[in-house]
Design a protein around this motif. Structure first.
Motif, PDB file in Angstrom:
ATOM      1  N   LEU A 295       0.837  -1.195   0.000  1.00  0.00           N
ATOM      2  CA  LEU A 295       0.000   0.000   0.000  1.00  0.00           C
ATOM      3  C   LEU A 295       0.873   1.246   0.000  1.00  0.00           C
ATOM      4  N   CYS A 296       1.986   1.200   0.721  1.00  0.00           N
ATOM      5  CA  CYS A 296       2.874   2.363   0.806  1.00  0.00           C
ATOM      6  C   CYS A 296       3.682   2.563  -0.471  1.00  0.00           C
ATOM      7  N   SER A 297       4.206   1.488  -1.043  1.00  0.00           N
ATOM      8  CA  SER A 297       5.114   1.631  -2.185  1.00  0.00           C
ATOM      9  C   SER A 297       4.430   1.429  -3.522  1.00  0.00           C
ATOM     10  N   CYS A 298       3.377   0.608  -3.559  1.00  0.00           N
ATOM     11  CA  CYS A 298       2.705   0.237  -4.813  1.00  0.00           C
ATOM     12  C   CYS A 298       3.686  -0.288  -5.846  1.00  0.00           C
ATOM     13  N   GLY A 299       4.809  -0.826  -5.357  1.00  0.00           N
ATOM     14  CA  GLY A 299       5.759  -1.491  -6.223  1.00  0.00           C
ATOM     15  C   GLY A 299       5.631  -2.989  -6.051  1.00  0.00           C
TER      16      GLY A 299
ATOM     17  N   HIS B 237      11.478   6.128  -9.598  1.00  0.00           N
ATOM     18  CA  HIS B 237      10.901   5.443  -8.442  1.00  0.00           C
ATOM     19  C   HIS B 237       9.922   4.364  -8.910  1.00  0.00           C
ATOM     20  N   VAL B 238       9.453   3.547  -7.969  1.00  0.00           N
ATOM     21  CA  VAL B 238       8.797   2.289  -8.339  1.00  0.00           C
ATOM     22  C   VAL B 238       7.274   2.325  -8.295  1.00  0.00           C
ATOM     23  N   ASN B 239       6.687   3.425  -7.839  1.00  0.00           N
ATOM     24  CA  ASN B 239       5.255   3.424  -7.549  1.00  0.00           C
ATOM     25  C   ASN B 239       4.406   3.213  -8.805  1.00  0.00           C
TER      26      ASN B 239
ATOM     27  N   THR C 130     -21.972   4.433   0.561  1.00  0.00           N
ATOM     28  CA  THR C 130     -20.652   4.393   1.183  1.00  0.00           C
ATOM     29  C   THR C 130     -19.572   4.557   0.130  1.00  0.00           C
ATOM     30  N   HIS C 131     -18.636   5.450   0.399  1.00  0.00           N
ATOM     31  CA  HIS C 131     -17.481   5.630  -0.473  1.00  0.00           C
ATOM     32  C   HIS C 131     -16.345   4.772   0.064  1.00  0.00           C
ATOM     33  N   ILE C 132     -15.853   3.861  -0.765  1.00  0.00           N
ATOM     34  CA  ILE C 132     -14.746   2.988  -0.396  1.00  0.00           C
ATOM     35  C   ILE C 132     -13.581   3.262  -1.335  1.00  0.00           C
ATOM     36  N   VAL C 133     -12.381   3.435  -0.778  1.00  0.00           N
ATOM     37  CA  VAL C 133     -11.189   3.648  -1.590  1.00  0.00           C
ATOM     38  C   VAL C 133     -10.316   2.401  -1.488  1.00  0.00           C
ATOM     39  N   CYS C 134      -9.878   1.911  -2.646  1.00  0.00           N
ATOM     40  CA  CYS C 134      -9.154   0.647  -2.745  1.00  0.00           C
ATOM     41  C   CYS C 134      -7.821   0.878  -3.453  1.00  0.00           C
ATOM     42  N   PHE C 135      -6.812   0.079  -3.078  1.00  0.00           N
ATOM     43  CA  PHE C 135      -5.471   0.252  -3.642  1.00  0.00           C
ATOM     44  C   PHE C 135      -4.923  -1.067  -4.174  1.00  0.00           C
ATOM     45  N   GLY C 136      -4.255  -0.972  -5.311  1.00  0.00           N
ATOM     46  CA  GLY C 136      -3.475  -2.071  -5.859  1.00  0.00           C
ATOM     47  C   GLY C 136      -2.148  -1.529  -6.342  1.00  0.00           C
TER      48      GLY C 136
ATOM     49  N   TRP D  68       2.950   8.912  -5.891  1.00  0.00           N
ATOM     50  CA  TRP D  68       3.892   9.438  -4.917  1.00  0.00           C
ATOM     51  C   TRP D  68       5.203   8.651  -4.995  1.00  0.00           C
ATOM     52  N   PHE D  69       6.286   9.294  -4.592  1.00  0.00           N
ATOM     53  CA  PHE D  69       7.614   8.691  -4.650  1.00  0.00           C
ATOM     54  C   PHE D  69       7.724   7.521  -3.685  1.00  0.00           C
ATOM     55  N   PHE D  70       8.277   6.416  -4.169  1.00  0.00           N
ATOM     56  CA  PHE D  70       8.783   5.363  -3.288  1.00  0.00           C
ATOM     57  C   PHE D  70       9.970   4.736  -3.990  1.00  0.00           C
ATOM     58  N   SER D  71      11.082   4.626  -3.256  1.00  0.00           N
ATOM     59  CA  SER D  71      12.348   4.313  -3.911  1.00  0.00           C
ATOM     60  C   SER D  71      12.626   2.823  -3.984  1.00  0.00           C
ATOM     61  N   PRO D  72      13.352   2.416  -5.020  1.00  0.00           N
ATOM     62  CA  PRO D  72      13.946   1.086  -5.044  1.00  0.00           C
ATOM     63  C   PRO D  72      15.187   1.077  -4.169  1.00  0.00           C
ATOM     64  N   PRO D  73      15.742  -0.080  -3.864  1.00  0.00           N
ATOM     65  CA  PRO D  73      16.971  -0.116  -3.073  1.00  0.00           C
ATOM     66  C   PRO D  73      18.073   0.726  -3.709  1.00  0.00           C
TER      67      PRO D  73
END
Length: 514
Positions: A210-214, A331-333, A374-380, A449-454
């Protein structure tokens, strides 16, 4: 007004470009005819650019803001459809994010926040669906499960990360922390293979993705530790800081305050719908060339172009080879963000994880629409990527699989924000497609949003933050604090504006003051 960054479709009208948003600026250009050079040009009207422009204007500098889109906000903006603000990108804020909260206080918007969660009625539980079956937990049990799994994951020093990263805004203060940027999340999970139960493994992987989406092997363990430290080294902090509080009127109700304050100084010029082609630092001035053949000059330039887009602009002199390597890495997102309007108001207190088989992994009830739904927000993300425009039924199934039997879908809004593939944002009720925005084909985003690879942050953060002659770079993607967040964007814009002011504003003669 409607932005071209979206589309509407009905059976009666067919496809129409544009979705309504208060972030659209009209008139799109204001450049006084007698003005041909500015103190500073700011490229990009996201939160970094809006902050840099405002601060420079307030300090007395003449500013030109150049934006490729027809609106402000960059990767954080909202569209009000049917009386409900749908967030098209960055959403949540918190008073523990210092730069954000200063601005919320500045604009007297403290009462404009509302919680996403409402665990008070209806289907008031957490549902976990894995290869091992489906289980229902209370929200207290959900918290216990996730907190326990995450604590095992981050506890590299016996103090939940506090020793290895004691200062989150100076993440490499302890040099030993660098070793964790050589590790992927998968590397860390493999170290813990014998200590995590199947349910713990499922929820910790889901939360990290959920945080990285990678993917687990392309997500930096260090970067997750950094998020954890920023959130106070606790699961409760992660929930509070990351996904709990949003603006009642949507993100654009916040961003527009920055722009209006800049405009009120009388020192802001601007031009929207103006993609930049090249930036030429000639030493005594910087020349910006737009794709439509216009040229603008200034003493300094602040580029807020995102990491995954920066290589599309030509720089002279050429950028440092080390920066070029970082840009080629990116970045990997690859976030897939789907909003579902569910007929049952009882789903307001529901949360769920469906992993790893489902195309959507993590979901939460986030509000109630004016229709009472109901509003539901979903992530993949990249680990099991979804292409909604290719198969509408598959997207519907991915939502329904989060809680079979409970998802009476009235409409969907979805967003794919990734670097490498094609994506789409769609608003649908399965009788008609109404609104969509293809972020992945959006050349001015190329990612969420930014999420970094190693290794990206440990090797490239300093060079990404460095200046290039008279050109300064300010973007949340390389902030030192809340990197990838709105807070980080404001941090970067503040820093860039202060640097420009120190260099361009006349300095007082200290002797005359003595």
């Amino acid at each position: 007004m409607s932005s071209r960054d979206g589309y509407q479709w009905t059976a009666e009208t067919g496809l129409l470009q544009g979705v309504p948003s208060i972030s659209v600026i009209s008139p799109p250009t204001y450049v006084p005819p007698n003005l041909n050079q500015w103190d500073v040009i700011v490229v990009g009207a996201g939160y970094s650019g809006l902050t840099a422009s405002r601060d420079a204007c307030l300090a007395g500098l003449r500013v030109l803001l150049i934006e490729a889109r027809d609106r402000i906000g960059g990767r954080s903006w909202s569209s009000n459809i049917g009386g409900y603000p749908f967030e098209m990108g960055g959403t949540w804020v918190h008073w523990g994010q210092p730069h954000v909260w200063r601005e919320i206080s500045r604009y007297q918007m403290r009462s404009e926040l509302e919680p996403s969660f409402d665990f008070s009625h209806g289907v008031n539980h957490f549902q976990l669906r894995t290869h091992h079956g489906s289980s229902v937990f209370s929200h207290e049990e959900e918290d216990t499960l996730l907190a326990g799994a995450l604590q095992k994951f981050v506890d590299v020093d016996g103090e939940m990360g506090r020793k290895i990263m004691p200062y989150p805004h100076d993440a490499f203060h302890n040099p030993s922390s660098r070793q964790y940027d050589d590790m992927s999340v998968l590397d860390r999970l493999n170290e813990l293979a014998q200590s995590l139960t199947p349910n713990e493994r499922a929820v910790v992987e889901s939360f990290i993705l959920l945080c990285s989406c990678g993917t687990l092997d392309t997500t930096s363990f260090f970067e997750f530790l950094h998020w954890w430290a920023l959130c106070g080294y606790s699961y409760r902090g992660c929930m509070d800081y990351l996904i709990s509080y949003k603006f009642k009127g949507g993100q654009s109700s916040f961003a527009i305050r920055f722009f209006r304050e800049s405009l009120a100084t009388g020192r802001l010029s601007y031009t929207f719908n103006s993609p930049v082609q090249s930036i030429d630092d000639q030493g005594h001035k910087v020349v910006v060339n737009t794709r439509d053949g216009r040229h603008y000059c200034s003493a300094r330039l602040v580029s807020t172009i995102p990491l995954n887009v920066l290589s599309s602009v030509s720089f002279y002199p050429p950028l440092d080879p080390r920066r070029a390597v970082a840009l080629s890495t990116g970045h990997v997102n690859q976030c897939v963000k789907v909003h579902a309007e569910i007929a049952s108001p009882k789903m307001r207190s529901w949360t769920g994880i469906s992993y790893p088989f489902n195309k959507l992994t993590y979901a939460l009830a986030d509000g109630t629409t004016p229709a009472g739904n109901t509003h539901i927000v979903c992530f993949g993300g990249a680990h099991n990527h979804l292409q909604p425009e290719e198969d509408l039924d598959e997207t519907k199934r991915a939502v329904e699989n989060l809680s079979p039997g409970n998802m009476d879908i009235k409409r969907l809004v979805w967003f794919i924000l990734d670097v490498s593939s094609r994506g789409l944002c769609i608003f649908a009720d399965f009788k008609m497609l109404q609104v969509f925005h293809n972020w992945c084909k959006d050349e001015f985003a190329k990612g969420a949003w930014f999420f970094s690879p190693p290794q990206l942050v440990s090797k490239s953060l300093d060079v990404l933050r460095s200046r290039h002659g008279n050109v300064l770079f300010a973007n949340s993607d390389w902030a030192v604090g809340w990197r990838s967040f709105i807070d980080g964007a404001i941090e970067e814009g503040t820093h860039a504006a202060m640097t420009v002011l120190e260099e361009l504003r006349p300095q007082p003669d200290i002797r005359s003051l003595l």
